[in-house]
Structure formats: structure tokens, C-alpha cells
Design a protein around this motif. Sequence first.
Motif, mmCIF file in Angstrom:
data_model
loop_
_atom_site.group_PDB
_atom_site.id
_atom_site.type_symbol
_atom_site.label_atom_id
_atom_site.label_comp_id
_atom_site.label_asym_id
_atom_site.label_seq_id
_atom_site.Cartn_x
_atom_site.Cartn_y
_atom_site.Cartn_z
ATOM 1 N N ALA A 1 0.837 -1.200 0.000
ATOM 2 C CA ALA A 1 0.000 0.000 0.000
ATOM 3 C C ALA A 1 0.874 1.253 0.000
ATOM 4 O O ALA A 1 0.613 2.203 -0.743
ATOM 5 C CB ALA A 1 -0.931 -0.004 1.215
ATOM 6 N N LYS A 2 1.925 1.258 0.810
ATOM 7 C CA LYS A 2 2.845 2.405 0.849
ATOM 8 C C LYS A 2 3.546 2.585 -0.495
ATOM 9 O O LYS A 2 3.702 3.704 -0.972
ATOM 10 C CB LYS A 2 3.911 2.199 1.937
ATOM 11 N N LEU A 3 3.969 1.472 -1.095
ATOM 12 C CA LEU A 3 4.666 1.559 -2.380
ATOM 13 C C LEU A 3 3.737 2.028 -3.495
ATOM 14 O O LEU A 3 4.153 2.762 -4.387
ATOM 15 C CB LEU A 3 5.275 0.194 -2.738
ATOM 16 N N VAL A 4 2.484 1.610 -3.442
ATOM 17 C CA VAL A 4 1.524 2.011 -4.467
ATOM 18 C C VAL A 4 1.230 3.511 -4.365
ATOM 19 O O VAL A 4 1.188 4.216 -5.369
ATOM 20 C CB VAL A 4 0.222 1.186 -4.360
ATOM 21 N N LEU A 5 1.044 4.004 -3.159
ATOM 22 C CA LEU A 5 0.711 5.420 -2.984
ATOM 23 C C LEU A 5 1.936 6.335 -3.007
ATOM 24 O O LEU A 5 1.796 7.533 -3.220
ATOM 25 C CB LEU A 5 -0.067 5.627 -1.691
ATOM 26 N N LYS A 6 3.098 5.763 -2.736
ATOM 27 C CA LYS A 6 4.373 6.468 -2.742
ATOM 28 C C LYS A 6 4.281 7.778 -1.958
ATOM 29 O O LYS A 6 4.058 7.755 -0.763
ATOM 30 C CB LYS A 6 4.868 6.674 -4.167
ATOM 31 N N ARG A 7 4.449 8.933 -2.609
ATOM 32 C CA ARG A 7 4.433 10.232 -1.918
ATOM 33 C C ARG A 7 3.097 10.519 -1.249
ATOM 34 O O ARG A 7 3.033 11.171 -0.210
ATOM 35 C CB ARG A 7 4.735 11.361 -2.905
ATOM 36 N N ARG B 1 2.342 9.741 2.616
ATOM 37 C CA ARG B 1 2.682 10.698 3.679
ATOM 38 C C ARG B 1 1.595 11.755 3.870
ATOM 39 O O ARG B 1 1.504 12.370 4.916
ATOM 40 C CB ARG B 1 4.014 11.379 3.388
ATOM 41 N N LYS B 2 0.779 11.960 2.846
ATOM 42 C CA LYS B 2 -0.298 12.949 2.941
ATOM 43 C C LYS B 2 -1.492 12.427 3.735
ATOM 44 O O LYS B 2 -2.341 13.204 4.161
ATOM 45 C CB LYS B 2 -0.759 13.368 1.547
ATOM 46 N N LEU B 3 -1.561 11.124 3.905
ATOM 47 C CA LEU B 3 -2.677 10.529 4.634
ATOM 48 C C LEU B 3 -2.419 10.595 6.135
ATOM 49 O O LEU B 3 -1.295 10.390 6.596
ATOM 50 C CB LEU B 3 -2.857 9.067 4.227
ATOM 51 N N ASP B 4 -3.483 10.840 6.894
ATOM 52 C CA ASP B 4 -3.333 10.789 8.353
ATOM 53 C C ASP B 4 -3.390 9.320 8.779
ATOM 54 O O ASP B 4 -3.751 8.444 7.982
ATOM 55 C CB ASP B 4 -4.385 11.655 9.051
ATOM 56 N N PRO B 5 -3.022 9.011 10.020
ATOM 57 C CA PRO B 5 -2.994 7.607 10.462
ATOM 58 C C PRO B 5 -4.319 6.855 10.262
ATOM 59 O O PRO B 5 -4.313 5.687 9.881
ATOM 60 C CB PRO B 5 -2.631 7.701 11.945
ATOM 61 N N ALA B 6 -5.444 7.513 10.468
ATOM 62 C CA ALA B 6 -6.737 6.847 10.277
ATOM 63 C C ALA B 6 -6.971 6.513 8.804
ATOM 64 O O ALA B 6 -7.474 5.435 8.483
ATOM 65 C CB ALA B 6 -7.867 7.727 10.803
ATOM 66 N N GLN B 7 -6.580 7.400 7.918
ATOM 67 C CA GLN B 7 -6.724 7.146 6.483
ATOM 68 C C GLN B 7 -5.815 6.001 6.041
ATOM 69 O O GLN B 7 -6.206 5.174 5.222
ATOM 70 C CB GLN B 7 -6.401 8.411 5.681
#
Length: 175
Positions: free
Chosen positions: A70-76, A79-85
Amino acid sequence: MRITATLLLFGALLAPPAALADPAAEARAVMEETVAAVLAVLSDDARDKDAKREALETIALERFDFPTMAKLVLKRDWRKLDPAQRRAFIPAFRNYLASTYGDRISDYRQEGVELTGERKEARGDVTVLTRIMGSGATDGAQLDYRLRQRDGKWRIIDVVIENISLVSNLRSQFS
């Protein structure tokens, strides 16, 4: 000769376990187990499509590192997502993959999988090279799995089908 053997044995005993292990061999062993488990489910005629899908999802939950994917797919954008997102995105991403690829169970036609090699990658990752045999292609289809060790376990973080990365492809689609 006897002193040399004793020194080698003593050196091996003092070496940290990670120094004795071969990451590429460990990752390959994980993929050998995974392929065997998946093929056993797919070729089990006693299971209907839904039972097969459920069994395959259980294997995927154990073998894929969905948070890293999920982190690799969204990449940058990660970091824009808050912990709940972030917490909400991971199961949504996992469900998206399950529904997208789970419907292809009926496409299975007794193909075999041959593990053809492995290579070390950056960040300690290992790519295990495989070829799908009997799928109608003359030489089979190339299907490679990139694994990363996390919490002492090797998990799949990307699947590369005929040189096209699933993670990169999804990143393009999601952006």
C-alpha cells in the motif's frame, strides 16, 4: 587439517545467524511453499470456486505484505494521509486486489510453475523468478515475486508479470 576443521566449526558457531543464512535461498523457499500451497488449492476438484477463493485469500494474507505494498503504491501520497486514512486504505487495498484477481480462479487450466532463479535487490529484497508453464505460451509466462523480510518473515511486496510491476501499474492507475 584437524585444526582447520575445528577453527571453521568454531567460527561458524560464533557467526551471527543472519551471516549463516542465505537471504535468496530463504526467499526462494518461501515461494516454493507458496506455489505448492496455491497449486494444491487450485487443483483441488473437491472445492468449489468460493472455497478455492477463500483458501487462496488465506494464503495471500499470510504471504503478501499488504501494508508495504500500500505504501509503495501510494508512494508520496502515503505521507499525505493521516494515520486513520492509512489504516483504512490498507484493508481497502487488500480487498481491491482480492476482488480484482480472485475472480480469475476459473481461468486456471492446470498450469505448472517453475522457479527459475532468484536475485538479491536493493534494501535487502530478493526477487524470485518463476515461469508459468502450460499456459498456452510457448516458453511460458514470466512471473517474478519481490520479497522483503519484515518481522523475521519473507513476504511478497510486488509481483512482476512479463516485466510489468503490479505496484507500479497500480500506482499509475491510482494517481
